[in-house]
Design a protein around this motif. Structure first.
Motif, PDB file in Angstrom:
ATOM      1  N   TYR A  44      46.179   5.397  18.862  1.00  0.00           N
ATOM      2  CA  TYR A  44      47.509   5.245  18.285  1.00  0.00           C
ATOM      3  C   TYR A  44      47.809   3.781  17.997  1.00  0.00           C
ATOM      4  CZ  TYR A  44      47.667   9.723  20.745  1.00  0.00           C
ATOM      5  OH  TYR A  44      47.373  10.980  21.202  1.00  0.00           O
ATOM      6  N   CYS A  71      51.538  16.193  12.610  1.00  0.00           N
ATOM      7  CA  CYS A  71      50.199  16.402  13.190  1.00  0.00           C
ATOM      8  C   CYS A  71      49.429  15.095  13.268  1.00  0.00           C
ATOM      9  CB  CYS A  71      49.431  17.435  12.385  1.00  0.00           C
ATOM     10  SG  CYS A  71      49.192  16.961  10.697  1.00  0.00           S
ATOM     11  N   LEU A  72      48.515  15.076  14.213  1.00  0.00           N
ATOM     12  CA  LEU A  72      47.709  13.881  14.441  1.00  0.00           C
ATOM     13  C   LEU A  72      46.766  13.615  13.272  1.00  0.00           C
ATOM     14  CD1 LEU A  72      46.541  14.564  18.131  1.00  0.00           C
ATOM     15  CD2 LEU A  72      48.443  13.137  17.392  1.00  0.00           C
ATOM     16  N   GLU A  73      46.266  14.699  12.702  1.00  0.00           N
ATOM     17  CA  GLU A  73      45.201  14.571  11.709  1.00  0.00           C
ATOM     18  C   GLU A  73      45.726  14.074  10.367  1.00  0.00           C
ATOM     19  OE1 GLU A  73      45.965  17.377  13.351  1.00  0.00           O
ATOM     20  OE2 GLU A  73      44.212  18.006  14.493  1.00  0.00           O
ATOM     21  N   ALA A  78      52.085  11.018  15.834  1.00  0.00           N
ATOM     22  CA  ALA A  78      52.030  11.604  17.178  1.00  0.00           C
ATOM     23  C   ALA A  78      53.404  11.502  17.836  1.00  0.00           C
ATOM     24  CB  ALA A  78      51.007  10.855  18.031  1.00  0.00           C
ATOM     25  N   SER A 127      43.265   6.989  14.527  1.00  0.00           N
ATOM     26  CA  SER A 127      42.141   7.900  14.293  1.00  0.00           C
ATOM     27  C   SER A 127      42.268   9.060  15.271  1.00  0.00           C
ATOM     28  CB  SER A 127      40.803   7.184  14.506  1.00  0.00           C
ATOM     29  OG  SER A 127      40.695   6.775  15.854  1.00  0.00           O
ATOM     30  N   VAL A 128      41.639  10.163  14.938  1.00  0.00           N
ATOM     31  CA  VAL A 128      41.734  11.358  15.779  1.00  0.00           C
ATOM     32  C   VAL A 128      40.427  11.617  16.526  1.00  0.00           C
ATOM     33  CG1 VAL A 128      42.236  13.837  15.785  1.00  0.00           C
ATOM     34  CG2 VAL A 128      43.412  12.334  14.181  1.00  0.00           C
ATOM     35  N   PHE A 137      37.269  14.756  19.986  1.00  0.00           N
ATOM     36  CA  PHE A 137      38.720  14.586  19.849  1.00  0.00           C
ATOM     37  C   PHE A 137      39.172  13.482  20.804  1.00  0.00           C
ATOM     38  CE2 PHE A 137      43.072  15.691  21.150  1.00  0.00           C
ATOM     39  CZ  PHE A 137      43.688  15.692  19.910  1.00  0.00           C
ATOM     40  N   PRO A 151      42.113  10.790  20.152  1.00  0.00           N
ATOM     41  CA  PRO A 151      43.026  10.076  19.250  1.00  0.00           C
ATOM     42  C   PRO A 151      43.359   8.675  19.731  1.00  0.00           C
ATOM     43  CG  PRO A 151      44.143  11.873  20.406  1.00  0.00           C
ATOM     44  CD  PRO A 151      42.715  11.961  20.775  1.00  0.00           C
ATOM     45  N   ARG A 193      49.003  12.198  10.452  1.00  0.00           N
ATOM     46  CA  ARG A 193      48.734  10.957  11.192  1.00  0.00           C
ATOM     47  C   ARG A 193      49.960  10.469  11.972  1.00  0.00           C
ATOM     48  NH1 ARG A 193      43.571   8.079  10.339  1.00  0.00           N
ATOM     49  NH2 ARG A 193      42.280   9.924  10.275  1.00  0.00           N
ATOM     50  N   VAL A 242      49.126   7.322  14.078  1.00  0.00           N
ATOM     51  CA  VAL A 242      47.800   7.638  14.615  1.00  0.00           C
ATOM     52  C   VAL A 242      46.769   6.848  13.815  1.00  0.00           C
ATOM     53  CG1 VAL A 242      46.100   9.488  14.903  1.00  0.00           C
ATOM     54  CG2 VAL A 242      48.517   9.936  15.359  1.00  0.00           C
TER      55      VAL A 242
END
Lengths: 135, 657
Positions: free
Chosen positions: B320, B258-260, B287, B308-309, B316, B318, B285, B306
């Motif tokens: 990378y 997950c991105l978060e 992607a 930041s998201v 939102f 993100p 974190r 990642v």
């Protein structure tokens, strides 16, 4: 007034033929290609105002890759891009434009009538012309 | 306009279920009444007993003290284990002659259908699956048993709703056609039936799929394909469900990508912990950058870091770091990055979409651009949960029903509620902690553990009774200040008239029991019920040996051996006059059994019971020398065998010395 040029990229020759007729009847100049590589070459050659791109051709993600390539090409970056595909229904997924992976103006789902496609192109080009006129 | 103040649990619930009230009813063993309270606003009690995200518990004031009351677990006890029957629905209003088509048989659609049917309209539901339930069908059965879904839906359909299955709106029938066929209005509640896709390079290899179609295959009994190494892309509750399901189906390695960051992940922390306990690897974190296929099938995923998201405004967006790449071997990828509605039903109808393809509809009135087509649930509001869908179904039905009756479409009055304020620090300091018997589910458990009866009653008794407390009748109040003196939480305030501050009051009832003017009642606990119960005693008591045991209703354990037993709501609320009346009515021996101290949320209620016993003993033994009133104080845990009062007095005295 000069005709807008529309590039159609699809491996379904029947679709290319029928849709070309409708779009030409609607006043567009139409060029076609049957895969991503030929599509990119046609885009570079004809500098279309709009491109309508299928997704699943020789590779399952070919249309996505072509859209990114056109958007990344400085001379083509302004092209109004449509993805036209049944891949969303097939995978039960919804694809929407995003900067990272799908930098297109709109995602349309097959099946679509030629008239509706002509309307979508017309509306998007009018919006693009308006945007450029304002610049 | 003044906001209506509600207990925090009730204010937080989208359908305003009075969680505190049914918790207290469970504590008293009044399960049928508890079931009635649960069903008053929620036609999906069994479903919510398993999967509700429990906003009530997040706002429970006991959570400030120790841990929130396990309201959902109590709901499950009532609906599954209490033996209480599901209450009958309200009577249907006379037929209006109007017909409504509801598209979608999920929680929002079925709630709307039920409300409309009870309002007297004819209702037909059109569902594209071969069964009702909508997205409830793709929730793993270890979280939501089929029996719970069936129980709720059977009860809903029993009010007289006709359902056509395997009927997809837009394909098999259009809303225009439904309206032409004689339906006066349509409510479309088709939910978010599509998973969001990512047009990532390498998309489309074998075993590249999405959460909704895959979970539909798994839980609706179709052919199930699971890889050996499964990568689930997403950080929400659905992604966790997918990962845990894949693991249960035999995947050797399951990663949740997950991105978060872990703290930002939208999945419920408890579910995430369970998934890790089941061996799922959480990769925050990260992607998806590319899918690497071999011979048309997934072989690995390339992931990038990642940075930041969310941007500074919290949107939102993100970012990378493409220089930090890692490759994860996987033979299956399941996208679970969100869901979206299937809007194709609107094509070719008078229902308009905006330039992004979204259905144009008012969030206030639910009305689309078509004057007789309404939206409800996630189709209108976007991603939510089951109880929010139920709330929206109620709302849509209210608007549609008014439209059918008046021809006008208008939004309901705003639901302007405010939760009761938090505890003042001095009240917090005086509150008694009580351990919750509710247990967290074990990894790989078939279902969450449920409470047994004793546990449920004890859990219900943990409710602090927000807004269920003392109400002082100023006409009767003599301003004697007795209530002011006895209140352990300083909840009684002296002004022109005496008032009980609801933020401080915990409904212990001591003030009501001592008020000489009988001016105090409790919003929840009714003294009349106790008086009635006491008046019914003498016949049975005198027929035996004239003895009677009065037992606190909140007491969780059994083991009282007496011929005549009467449970009363908290012995400390007994009025001496009521006990004296029992002697006058023929009783000669009364035993008082308060709760064990660790079970009593007021902690020292037995002291009040002792005061009552001493007072009554002094009076009755002058009139009837043979009369006895004994207090059976608890040992440290549970109840002692009956011990004479003198022995216990000696023991306490010895402890003091």
């Amino acid at each position: 007034m000069e005709k807008h040029t529309v590039l159609l990229v699809d491996d379904d020759v029947g679709f290319l033929t029928a849709t070309s007729l409708v779009l030409e009847h609607a006043g567009y100049r139409v060029v076609t290609a049957e895969d991503g590589r030929a599509g990119l070459a046609a885009a570079r050659e004809h500098k279309p105002d709009a491109a309508v791109i299928d997704v699943v051709m020789k590779r399952p993600d070919e249309g996505f890759a072509l859209a990114r390539a056109i958007r990344a090409d400085a001379e083509l970056a302004h092209t109004t891009l449509f993805i036209l595909t049944a891949v969303g229904k097939h995978y039960q997924m919804l694809f929407e434009p995003d900067e990272q992976w799908l930098p297109v103006d709109k995602v349309l789902e097959k099946p679509i009538t030629g008239d509706r496609l002509a309307d979508e192109i017309s509306a998007a080009l009018a919006k693009a012309d308006h945007r450029e006129g304002n610049l | 306009m003044t906001s209506q103040v509600l207990p925090p649990c009730q204010a937080a619930c989208p359908v305003r279920t009075d969680g505190g009230r049914y918790a207290r009813l469970v504590a008293e063993g009044r399960y049928a009444e508890a079931y009635e309270v649960i069903c008053r606003t929620n036609p999906f009690p069994s479903v919510c007993a398993h999967i509700c995200l429990r906003p009530c518990e997040s706002h429970c004031r006991r959570g400030e003290l120790d841990s929130s009351v396990a309201i959902r677990a109590l709901k499950r006890f009532v609906t599954e284990a209490s033996g209480a029957k599901r209450p009958q629905p309200p009577d249907r209003k006379p037929a209006t002659g109007s017909r409504v088509a509801v598209v979608g048989a999920g929680p929002a659609g079925l709630t709307a259908a039920r409300d409309l049917r009870l309002a007297g309209h004819e209702v037909s539901v059109f569902e594209h699956l071969d069964r009702p339930g909508g997205m409830l069908n793709v929730i793993p059965r270890y979280r939501l048993p089929q029996a719970a879904v069936d129980a709720d839906i059977d009860a809903i359909l029993a009010v007289g709703i006709d359902v056509t299955y395997k009927c997809q709106i837009g394909r098999d029938v259009t809303v225009d056609a439904l309206l032409e066929k004689g339906f006066d209005a349509a409510i479309v509640a088709t939910g978010l039936s599509r998973s969001r896709g990512i047009a990532v390079p390498g998309f489309g290899g074998q075993r590249f799929t999405a959460a909704i179609p895959w979970m539909t295959d798994v839980w609706l009994g179709s052919k199930v394909d699971v890889g050996r190494r499964v990568a689930v892309i997403g950080g929400g509750n659905v992604a966790v469900d997918v990962a845990r399901t894949a693991r249960r189906l035999g995947a050797e390695f399951v990663a949740l990508i997950c991105l978060e960051s872990r703290e930002e992940m939208p999945a419920e922390p408890g579910e995430l912990e369970l998934s890790e306990a089941e061996g799922i690897h959480v990769m925050p974190r990260a992607a998806l950058k590319r899918v690497l296929n071999r011979d048309g099938a997934i072989a690995a995923l390339e992931l990038m870091a990642v940075v930041s998201v969310f941007d500074e405004a919290g949107r939102f967006r993100p970012t990378y770091d493409p220089s930090r790449i890692r490759t994860l071997a996987a033979d299956m990828a399941i996208l679970s990055i969100g869901q979206a509605p299937d809007r194709s039903w609107a094509e070719g109808t008078a229902v308009q979409t905006d330039e992004r393809g979204r259905i144009v509809a008012s969030r206030d009135t639910h009305l689309t651009s078509h004057p007789r087509v309404f939206l409800a649930g996630e189709s209108l509001r976007g991603p939510g949960n089951a109880i929010q869908a139920v709330a929206d179904g109620h709302r849509a039905a209210e608007i549609a029903s008014r439209f059918l009756e008046t021809g006008h479409v208008s939004a309901p009055a705003p639901d302007d509620v405010r939760p009761l304020d938090a505890f003042p620090p001095d009240v917090m300091a005086n509150l008694r902690t009580m351990h919750s018997p509710a247990r967290e589910p074990e990894p790989f458990a078939e279902t969450e553990p449920s409470l047994d009866e004793a546990e449920a009653r004890r859990e219900g008794d943990r409710c602090l009774g927000c807004l269920a407390g003392a109400v002082i009748d100023t006409d009767k109040c003599a301003s004697c200040l007795t209530c002011f003196r006895v209140c352990p939480l300083d909840a009684v305030e002296i002004g022109e008239v005496m008032t009980a501050n609801p933020v401080r009051c915990q409904a212990c009832g001591l003030c009501a029991s001592v008020c000489p003017a009988g001016a105090i009642s409790l919003s929840y606990w009714e003294g009349a019920e106790l008086t009635e119960a006491l008046q019914s005693v003498p016949g049975s008591a005198t027929e035996a040996d004239g003895s009677l045991a009065l037992v606190c209703r909140y007491r969780a354990e059994g083991g009282i051996e007496a011929t005549n037993v009467l449970t009363v709501p908290c012995l400390a609320r007994l009025k001496p006059v009521d006990v004296l009346r029992l002697f006058r009515q023929g009783c000669r021996s009364i035993s008082l059994y308060p709760c064990a101290e660790e079970d009593c949320k007021y902690g020292a209620a037995w002291r009040n019971v002792q005061v009552i016993a001493d007072y009554v003993r002094n009076v009755v033994q002058r009139v009837w020398p043979e009369a006895a009133i004994d207090l059976y104080l608890p040992e440290t845990v549970g109840y002692p065998s009956a011990a004479p009062q003198e022995d216990q007095d000696d023991r306490r005295k010895a402890e003091r010395d």
